[in-house]
Enzyme design. Structure first.
Site, mmCIF file in Angstrom:
data_model
loop_
_atom_site.group_PDB
_atom_site.id
_atom_site.type_symbol
_atom_site.label_atom_id
_atom_site.label_comp_id
_atom_site.label_asym_id
_atom_site.label_seq_id
_atom_site.Cartn_x
_atom_site.Cartn_y
_atom_site.Cartn_z
ATOM 1 N N ALA A 145 -0.654 -0.422 -5.724
ATOM 2 C CA ALA A 145 -0.258 0.216 -6.990
ATOM 3 C C ALA A 145 -0.874 -0.458 -8.207
ATOM 4 O O ALA A 145 -1.060 0.182 -9.255
ATOM 5 C CB ALA A 145 1.265 0.226 -7.101
ATOM 6 N N HIS A 172 -8.686 2.259 -0.731
ATOM 7 C CA HIS A 172 -7.330 2.802 -0.586
ATOM 8 C C HIS A 172 -7.261 3.504 0.761
ATOM 9 O O HIS A 172 -8.167 4.285 1.110
ATOM 10 C CB HIS A 172 -7.008 3.818 -1.697
ATOM 11 C CG HIS A 172 -7.026 3.213 -3.066
ATOM 12 N ND1 HIS A 172 -5.960 2.500 -3.577
ATOM 13 C CD2 HIS A 172 -7.993 3.186 -4.010
ATOM 14 C CE1 HIS A 172 -6.278 2.068 -4.794
ATOM 15 N NE2 HIS A 172 -7.509 2.470 -5.075
ATOM 16 N N ARG A 213 -1.456 8.556 -9.320
ATOM 17 C CA ARG A 213 -2.297 7.778 -8.400
ATOM 18 C C ARG A 213 -3.789 8.104 -8.543
ATOM 19 O O ARG A 213 -4.641 7.331 -8.110
ATOM 20 C CB ARG A 213 -1.879 8.020 -6.949
ATOM 21 C CG ARG A 213 -0.546 7.439 -6.608
ATOM 22 C CD ARG A 213 -0.273 7.533 -5.117
ATOM 23 N NE ARG A 213 1.149 7.484 -4.892
ATOM 24 C CZ ARG A 213 1.863 6.356 -4.795
ATOM 25 N NH1 ARG A 213 1.267 5.179 -4.867
ATOM 26 N NH2 ARG A 213 3.166 6.407 -4.605
ATOM 27 N N ASN A 259 -7.935 -3.913 -1.672
ATOM 28 C CA ASN A 259 -6.986 -2.813 -1.787
ATOM 29 C C ASN A 259 -5.934 -3.267 -2.797
ATOM 30 O O ASN A 259 -5.056 -4.062 -2.469
ATOM 31 C CB ASN A 259 -6.327 -2.465 -0.443
ATOM 32 C CG ASN A 259 -5.430 -1.233 -0.577
ATOM 33 O OD1 ASN A 259 -5.029 -0.860 -1.682
ATOM 34 N ND2 ASN A 259 -5.104 -0.605 0.548
ATOM 35 N N ARG A 298 -2.765 12.973 -4.045
ATOM 36 C CA ARG A 298 -1.334 12.632 -4.064
ATOM 37 C C ARG A 298 -0.747 12.875 -5.459
ATOM 38 O O ARG A 298 -1.209 13.758 -6.164
ATOM 39 C CB ARG A 298 -1.172 11.184 -3.599
ATOM 40 C CG ARG A 298 -1.706 10.978 -2.161
ATOM 41 C CD ARG A 298 -1.516 9.555 -1.689
ATOM 42 N NE ARG A 298 -0.088 9.192 -1.685
ATOM 43 C CZ ARG A 298 0.346 7.929 -1.560
ATOM 44 N NH1 ARG A 298 -0.523 6.936 -1.413
ATOM 45 N NH2 ARG A 298 1.641 7.678 -1.569
ATOM 46 N N HIS A 307 -3.590 1.156 -10.325
ATOM 47 C CA HIS A 307 -3.312 2.253 -11.256
ATOM 48 C C HIS A 307 -3.019 1.775 -12.677
ATOM 49 O O HIS A 307 -3.031 2.561 -13.601
ATOM 50 C CB HIS A 307 -2.130 3.088 -10.739
ATOM 51 C CG HIS A 307 -2.333 3.596 -9.343
ATOM 52 N ND1 HIS A 307 -3.448 4.320 -8.968
ATOM 53 C CD2 HIS A 307 -1.585 3.458 -8.205
ATOM 54 C CE1 HIS A 307 -3.363 4.613 -7.678
ATOM 55 N NE2 HIS A 307 -2.249 4.101 -7.196
ATOM 56 N N TYR A 318 0.416 6.256 5.404
ATOM 57 C CA TYR A 318 -0.438 5.078 5.620
ATOM 58 C C TYR A 318 -0.738 4.794 7.092
ATOM 59 O O TYR A 318 -1.539 3.899 7.389
ATOM 60 C CB TYR A 318 0.210 3.842 4.972
ATOM 61 C CG TYR A 318 0.388 3.996 3.480
ATOM 62 C CD1 TYR A 318 -0.729 4.106 2.642
ATOM 63 C CD2 TYR A 318 1.649 4.066 2.902
ATOM 64 C CE1 TYR A 318 -0.579 4.264 1.275
ATOM 65 C CE2 TYR A 318 1.807 4.217 1.536
ATOM 66 C CZ TYR A 318 0.699 4.317 0.727
ATOM 67 O OH TYR A 318 0.844 4.481 -0.629
ATOM 68 N N SER A 354 -4.997 5.740 1.714
ATOM 69 C CA SER A 354 -4.744 7.169 1.467
ATOM 70 C C SER A 354 -5.741 7.693 0.441
ATOM 71 O O SER A 354 -6.405 6.915 -0.257
ATOM 72 C CB SER A 354 -3.314 7.350 0.944
ATOM 73 O OG SER A 354 -3.164 6.701 -0.315
ATOM 74 N N PRO A 379 0.380 -5.409 -3.492
ATOM 75 C CA PRO A 379 1.803 -5.260 -3.210
ATOM 76 C C PRO A 379 2.154 -4.214 -2.149
ATOM 77 O O PRO A 379 1.573 -3.115 -2.147
ATOM 78 C CB PRO A 379 2.386 -4.835 -4.562
ATOM 79 C CG PRO A 379 1.438 -5.381 -5.567
ATOM 80 C CD PRO A 379 0.085 -5.351 -4.927
ATOM 81 N N ASN A 380 3.079 -4.588 -1.313
ATOM 82 C CA ASN A 380 3.688 -3.723 -0.285
ATOM 83 C C ASN A 380 2.798 -3.466 0.935
ATOM 84 O O ASN A 380 3.244 -2.834 1.894
ATOM 85 C CB ASN A 380 4.158 -2.381 -0.887
ATOM 86 C CG ASN A 380 5.178 -2.586 -1.984
ATOM 87 O OD1 ASN A 380 6.193 -3.220 -1.757
ATOM 88 N ND2 ASN A 380 4.886 -2.118 -3.193
ATOM 89 N N ARG A 390 5.893 1.213 6.516
ATOM 90 C CA ARG A 390 6.059 1.854 5.216
ATOM 91 C C ARG A 390 5.393 3.236 5.212
ATOM 92 O O ARG A 390 4.187 3.336 5.445
ATOM 93 C CB ARG A 390 5.366 0.944 4.206
ATOM 94 C CG ARG A 390 5.142 1.508 2.862
ATOM 95 C CD ARG A 390 4.147 0.639 2.093
ATOM 96 N NE ARG A 390 4.010 1.135 0.748
ATOM 97 C CZ ARG A 390 2.910 1.025 0.025
ATOM 98 N NH1 ARG A 390 1.859 0.406 0.495
ATOM 99 N NH2 ARG A 390 2.880 1.522 -1.182
ATOM 100 N N ASP A 425 -9.862 -7.093 -15.445
ATOM 101 C CA ASP A 425 -10.618 -8.160 -16.110
ATOM 102 C C ASP A 425 -11.073 -9.219 -15.110
ATOM 103 O O ASP A 425 -12.182 -9.749 -15.224
ATOM 104 C CB ASP A 425 -9.767 -8.806 -17.208
ATOM 105 C CG ASP A 425 -9.627 -7.920 -18.442
ATOM 106 O OD1 ASP A 425 -10.335 -6.896 -18.520
ATOM 107 O OD2 ASP A 425 -8.816 -8.249 -19.320
ATOM 108 N N GLU A 450 -13.474 -1.358 -3.873
ATOM 109 C CA GLU A 450 -12.061 -0.928 -3.920
ATOM 110 C C GLU A 450 -11.778 -0.007 -2.732
ATOM 111 O O GLU A 450 -12.553 0.936 -2.487
ATOM 112 C CB GLU A 450 -11.841 -0.170 -5.242
ATOM 113 C CG GLU A 450 -10.461 0.431 -5.405
ATOM 114 C CD GLU A 450 -10.337 1.234 -6.720
ATOM 115 O OE1 GLU A 450 -11.299 1.237 -7.542
ATOM 116 O OE2 GLU A 450 -9.283 1.871 -6.906
#
Ligand code: DQA
Length: 148
Positions: free
Chosen positions: A76, A99, A110, A73, A106, A79, A22, A101, A9-10, A17, A86, A97
């Site tokens: 959110a 990220h 997070r 990635n 932070r 988290h 970022y 940032s 998302p986002n 953003r 799963d 994985e």
């Protein structure tokens, strides 16, 4: 060999953003550098983004048969999404994985990732180059597995 690069998302708003966190590169820029590095390594990239948790679960299930590895990635969702965790645990192909940032530098919420325990490894805080590092690591992991 195909690597799925999945974005949560986002991340479609990358470049607009919170650029102080970022950066200014767009998700299209990320796709371009991922495809470039993958081509050098002899890998194909399937690059996708969704704001929908269920869609990401569907893509991780698809990766079980359609991909040799996944760069994820989770944004959110990493988290708190046990559904994503799963789906990764069931994935059977290596998942890394990423990220952009440094999630440990932070807000406290997070610093916790519910998916980190079921991925091969985590890259956090290296900006968009984290995606490239993950693709390079996957190339090495897949080569080592094929030689074993
Ligand atoms: C992110 C970090 C997450 O905490 C955040 O919710 C994101 C992006 C990153 O790439 O740094 O959306 O995954």
């Amino acid at each position: 060999m195909t690597i799925f690069v999945l974005n949560g998302p986002n991340l479609n708003l990358l470049g607009q953003r919170e650029p102080d966190i970022y950066g200014l590169a767009t998700l299209e820029d990320v796709q371009t550098i991922c495809e470039g590095r993958a081509a050098e390594l002899g890998l194909e990239i399937e690059f996708r983004q969704s704001n929908d948790e269920g869609q990401l679960v569907d893509w991780l299930q698809e990766a079980r048969t359609a991909a040799s590895g996944v760069v994820l990635n989770p944004a959110a969702l990493g988290h708190y999404s046990l559904a994503l965790r799963d789906a990764i645990a069931a994935c059977d192909v290596p998942v890394i994985e990423v990220h952009i940032s440094n999630i440990h530098a932070r807000e406290e919420f997070r610093a916790k990732s519910v998916i980190s325990a079921v991925v091969v490894g985590v890259i956090s805080g290296l900006g968009i180059w984290g995606y490239v590092g993950a693709i390079e690591a996957l190339a090495r992991i897949l080569r080592d597995r094929s030689e074993a």
